[in-house]
Design an enzyme around this catalytic site. Structure first.
Site, short mmCIF file in Angstrom:
data_model
loop_
_atom_site.label_atom_id
_atom_site.label_comp_id
_atom_site.label_asym_id
_atom_site.label_seq_id
_atom_site.Cartn_x
_atom_site.Cartn_y
_atom_site.Cartn_z
N LYS A 94 0.84 -1.27 -0.11
CA LYS A 94 0.08 -0.10 0.16
C LYS A 94 0.87 1.30 -0.04
O LYS A 94 1.69 1.41 0.72
CB LYS A 94 -1.06 -0.13 1.22
CG LYS A 94 -2.02 1.19 1.36
CD LYS A 94 -3.19 0.93 0.57
CE LYS A 94 -4.04 1.87 0.35
NZ LYS A 94 -3.44 2.81 -0.97
N GLN A 115 7.03 4.31 3.80
CA GLN A 115 5.83 3.73 3.84
C GLN A 115 5.55 2.67 4.76
O GLN A 115 4.75 2.43 5.33
CB GLN A 115 5.30 3.47 2.32
CG GLN A 115 3.74 3.41 2.09
CD GLN A 115 3.39 5.09 2.05
OE1 GLN A 115 3.84 5.62 1.45
NE2 GLN A 115 2.10 5.34 2.94
N LYS A 118 5.57 3.77 8.26
CA LYS A 118 4.13 4.62 8.56
C LYS A 118 2.98 3.99 8.51
O LYS A 118 2.02 3.86 9.46
CB LYS A 118 4.20 5.70 7.36
CG LYS A 118 2.99 6.48 7.24
CD LYS A 118 2.56 7.14 5.80
CE LYS A 118 3.82 7.86 5.19
NZ LYS A 118 3.68 8.61 4.12
N LYS A 130 5.52 1.88 -3.02
CA LYS A 130 5.39 3.25 -3.62
C LYS A 130 5.62 3.15 -5.31
O LYS A 130 6.28 2.13 -5.70
CB LYS A 130 6.42 4.39 -3.01
CG LYS A 130 6.09 5.77 -3.22
CD LYS A 130 5.13 6.16 -2.17
CE LYS A 130 4.54 7.49 -2.43
NZ LYS A 130 3.78 8.00 -1.10
N GLY A 169 -2.63 7.82 -4.57
CA GLY A 169 -2.05 9.11 -5.11
C GLY A 169 -0.97 9.78 -4.24
O GLY A 169 -0.82 9.18 -3.17
N ASP A 170 -0.14 10.56 -4.97
CA ASP A 170 1.00 11.33 -4.19
C ASP A 170 1.27 12.66 -4.91
O ASP A 170 0.26 12.93 -5.55
CB ASP A 170 2.18 10.38 -4.07
CG ASP A 170 3.43 11.03 -3.11
OD1 ASP A 170 3.26 10.99 -1.70
OD2 ASP A 170 4.46 11.51 -3.46
N THR A 214 -4.79 13.77 4.72
CA THR A 214 -3.41 13.89 5.03
C THR A 214 -3.18 15.14 5.78
O THR A 214 -2.48 15.30 7.03
CB THR A 214 -2.54 13.82 3.88
OG1 THR A 214 -2.75 12.74 3.06
CG2 THR A 214 -0.92 13.66 4.33
N ASN A 245 -2.45 19.19 -2.68
CA ASN A 245 -3.45 18.46 -1.64
C ASN A 245 -3.23 18.53 -0.29
O ASN A 245 -4.12 18.88 0.56
CB ASN A 245 -3.61 16.99 -2.26
CG ASN A 245 -4.61 16.29 -1.41
OD1 ASN A 245 -4.08 15.58 -0.41
ND2 ASN A 245 -5.89 16.23 -1.40
N SER A 381 -7.00 5.73 3.47
CA SER A 381 -7.10 4.91 2.47
C SER A 381 -7.47 3.31 3.14
O SER A 381 -8.46 2.73 2.42
CB SER A 381 -5.66 4.60 1.71
OG SER A 381 -5.48 5.50 0.79
P1 NDP Z 1 0.40 17.68 -4.75
O1 NDP Z 1 1.11 17.23 -6.40
O2 NDP Z 1 -0.98 17.84 -4.77
O3 NDP Z 1 1.17 19.13 -4.29
C1 NDP Z 1 2.48 19.27 -4.28
C2 NDP Z 1 2.84 20.62 -3.97
O4 NDP Z 1 4.39 20.69 -3.55
C3 NDP Z 1 2.63 21.63 -5.01
O5 NDP Z 1 2.39 22.84 -4.54
C4 NDP Z 1 4.06 21.89 -5.85
O6 NDP Z 1 4.42 22.89 -6.23
C5 NDP Z 1 4.98 21.33 -4.42
N1 NDP Z 1 6.38 20.58 -4.78
C6 NDP Z 1 6.28 19.60 -5.29
N2 NDP Z 1 7.56 19.17 -5.57
C7 NDP Z 1 8.13 20.12 -5.48
C8 NDP Z 1 9.49 20.33 -5.59
N3 NDP Z 1 10.54 19.41 -6.09
N4 NDP Z 1 10.07 21.82 -5.08
C9 NDP Z 1 9.38 22.32 -4.47
N5 NDP Z 1 7.98 22.44 -4.37
C10 NDP Z 1 7.33 21.24 -4.91
O7 NDP Z 1 1.10 16.59 -3.88
P2 NDP Z 1 0.57 16.26 -2.38
O8 NDP Z 1 -0.03 17.44 -1.92
O9 NDP Z 1 -0.22 14.86 -2.36
O10 NDP Z 1 1.95 15.86 -1.80
C11 NDP Z 1 2.56 16.87 -0.80
C12 NDP Z 1 3.76 16.03 -0.05
O11 NDP Z 1 2.94 15.22 0.84
C13 NDP Z 1 4.63 15.13 -0.79
O12 NDP Z 1 5.67 14.78 0.09
C14 NDP Z 1 3.79 13.71 -0.54
O13 NDP Z 1 4.72 12.59 -0.77
C15 NDP Z 1 3.23 13.78 1.04
N6 NDP Z 1 2.15 13.02 1.08
C16 NDP Z 1 0.94 13.12 0.37
C17 NDP Z 1 -0.22 12.22 0.92
C18 NDP Z 1 -1.28 12.24 -0.23
O14 NDP Z 1 -2.31 11.53 0.68
N7 NDP Z 1 -1.55 13.11 -1.04
C19 NDP Z 1 0.22 11.40 2.13
C20 NDP Z 1 1.12 11.48 2.77
C21 NDP Z 1 2.21 12.26 2.46
P3 NDP Z 1 4.55 22.84 -8.13
O15 NDP Z 1 3.04 22.78 -8.41
O16 NDP Z 1 5.28 24.05 -8.33
O17 NDP Z 1 5.09 21.54 -8.42
O1 2IT Z 2 2.57 9.22 1.43
C1 2IT Z 2 1.82 8.56 1.46
O2 2IT Z 2 1.30 8.17 2.65
C2 2IT Z 2 0.62 8.42 0.37
N1 2IT Z 2 1.22 9.28 -0.41
C3 2IT Z 2 -0.53 8.03 0.55
C4 2IT Z 2 -0.67 6.42 0.28
C5 2IT Z 2 -1.85 5.70 0.29
O3 2IT Z 2 -1.92 4.59 -0.14
O4 2IT Z 2 -2.99 6.38 0.70
#
Ligand code: NDP
Ligand code: 2IT
Length: 449
Positions: A94, A115, A118, A130, A169-170, A214, A245, A381
């Protein structure tokens, strides 16, 4: 963080780096966990005999594949797809899928490794994995995104299954992408198995609160850390990096709990709005129109946009990195502490470099590492999987209450584990040890597999 690693663990770490050359982020994630584990081996010699650490550092399966697709002008592009199925001792593989040009095997392995622990912390039956691609979704049309997702799933589908591997997603993968991915899965297999993905749309098997989970969860974790210190989020000034997100729903929950978020960002720059970020506008720009955060300032004359700015220079009491790995370095961390930051909750995965982590721990601020603080996404999830299994769908309130309980429990178990292992208040040690022990015990029980 412990300056000296147990000698046995140091040897294992050297083997991991030699065996996985050039994968810097993976090395970083492994080192950070291994540094916590010395005292665990003293209490559990069976983990040494069974070579659990050596095994846990080697993914069970790594899949790398070609993803060919055509853009709107008919030009052919070749990307690389990944799925690293890291550990299935406590449940099905997962973990999310990331589409970002920086993706390579080392990024997917660091994320898969994190992961594993976590997911264990959530207390739910989910193993760690992942995946993703070096595909860059920026500036791509809806049709291009769809064609890419279809090509990606045309290989990935054979590795998925309700009892095998369940992605979500991520970065760069949200509701739209998951829809296209599932559409192709359904078409190829002729089965309506929406159980093979989570983060699905509500109309086709998704769970309420998964979108928010998240960010909300990370804020609950910070709320709990502050509670231990007889403090709360009420009236706190916060900054949240990113505007995707995780950032959006972190801001939403911070505002609901009486805090004021004054800055957010994207990879181009930072928006500062002392009055408080207008979240409805951020949602409109990012979720609906898919624009850049720079446009925020055009709507609010009292907001500032700083192109190329560093968000950690904005003084705050609570910082919630919610963008990407290694976005806070030692210098940023020192600046945050100097400016009066008392709590850091990591919505992103591994957003703080090792020297930054050391600054937070030495300053004894409330520091919630990603594998604990951002576990609310994957936990929800797992709640989505529960609802799918029972062909049920729960209300927003009920699901959010469950998420809150899970985060409160993760806080309690990481806090207590840190105390038990002689590192009171150190959630890094607490999270690494609590997560590791759950996985290690299951691995011992399942034999040499
Ligand atoms: P999104 O794609 O929705 O948003 C990512 C955000 O981070 C955007 O604002 C993006 O800006 C910025 N970003 C991404 N890469 C970079 C970079 N290399 N340098 C600077 N800014 C960056 O992703 P999420 O919100 O889903 O994910 C954000 C973080 O949270 C990640 O680390 C992810 O692994 C983690 N996460 C996500 C989960 C989920 O359920 N979605 C769960 C747990 C952790 P720009 O548009 O300019 O690229
Ligand atoms: O980093 C993370 O925990 C995620 N992107 C969510 C993973 C999931 O299976 O919901």
């Amino acid at each position: 963080m412990a300056a000296v690693m147990d000698e046995r663990i140091e040897t294992i770490y050297r083997q991991v780096t030699a065996r996985n050359p050039g994968e810097d982020e993976f090395h970083q994630a492994v080192r950070e966990v291994l540094e916590s584990l010395g005292p665990v081996l003293v209490k559990h010699p069976e983990f040494v005999d069974q070579k659990i650490i050596e095994r846990v550092c080697e993914p069970e399966r790594q899949i790398i594949f070609r993803v060919p697709w055509q853009d709107d002008r008919g030009e052919v592009h070749i990307n690389r797809g990944f799925r690293v199925e890291f550990n299935s001792a406590i449940g099905v593989y997962k973990g999310g899928l990331r589409f970002h040009p920086s993706v390579y095997l080392g990024i997917i392995k660091f994320l898969g490794f994190e992961q594993v622990f976590k997911n264990a912390l959530t207390g739910m039956p989910i193993g760690g994995a992942k995946g993703g691609s070096d595909f860059d979704p920026k500036g791509r049309s809806d049709n291009e995104i769809m064609r890419f997702c279809q090509s990606f799933m045309t290989e990935l589908y054979r590795h998925l299954g309700e009892y095998t591997d369940v992605p979500a997603g991520d970065i760069g993968v949200g509701g739209r992408e998951l829809g296209y991915l599932f559409g192709q899965y359904k078409r190829i297999t002729n089965r309506y198995e929406s159980t093979v993905l989570t983060g699905k749309g509500i109309a086709w098997g998704g769970s309420l609160v998964r979108t928010e989970a998240t960010g909300y969860g990370a804020v609950y974790f910070v709320r709990e850390m502050l509670k231990v210190r007889a403090d709360s989020l009420e009236g706190k000034t916060c900054v949240v990096s990113g505007s995707g997100n995780v950032a959006i729903y972190t801001i939403e929950k911070l505002h609901q709990l009486g805090a004021r978020v004054i800055a957010c960002s994207d990879s181009n720059g930072v928006v500062v709005h002392e009055k408080g970020i207008d979240l409805a506008l951020v949602k409109q720009l990012k979720e609906v129109e898919r624009r850049r955060i720079a446009e925020y300032a055009a709507h609010h004359k009292d907001a500032r946009y700083i192109p190329g700015g560093n968000i950690w220079e904005v003084p705050c009491q609570v910082a919630m990195p919610s963008a990407t790995q290694n976005e806070i370095n030692g210098k940023d961390a020192r600046m945050l502490v100097r400016n009066g930051c008392i709590a850091v909750g990591e919505g992103a995965n591994m957003p703080t470099t090792p020297d930054g982590v050391k600054v937070f721990l030495d300053a004894r601020i409330a520091y919630g590492p990603g594998k604990a603080a951002n576990a609310g996404g994957v936990a929800t999830s797992a709640l989505e999987m529960q609802q799918n299994a029972s062909r049920d769908s729960w209300s927003f309130e009920f699901t959010e209450r469950k998420l809150d309980e899970i985060m409160t429990n993760i806080h309690a178990s990481t806090y207590e584990t840190a105390e038990e292992f002689g590192a009171p208040g150190n959630y890094v040690v607490g999270a690494n040890i609590a997560g590791f022990i759950r996985v290690a015990k299951a691995m011992v029980a399942l034999g040499l597999v």
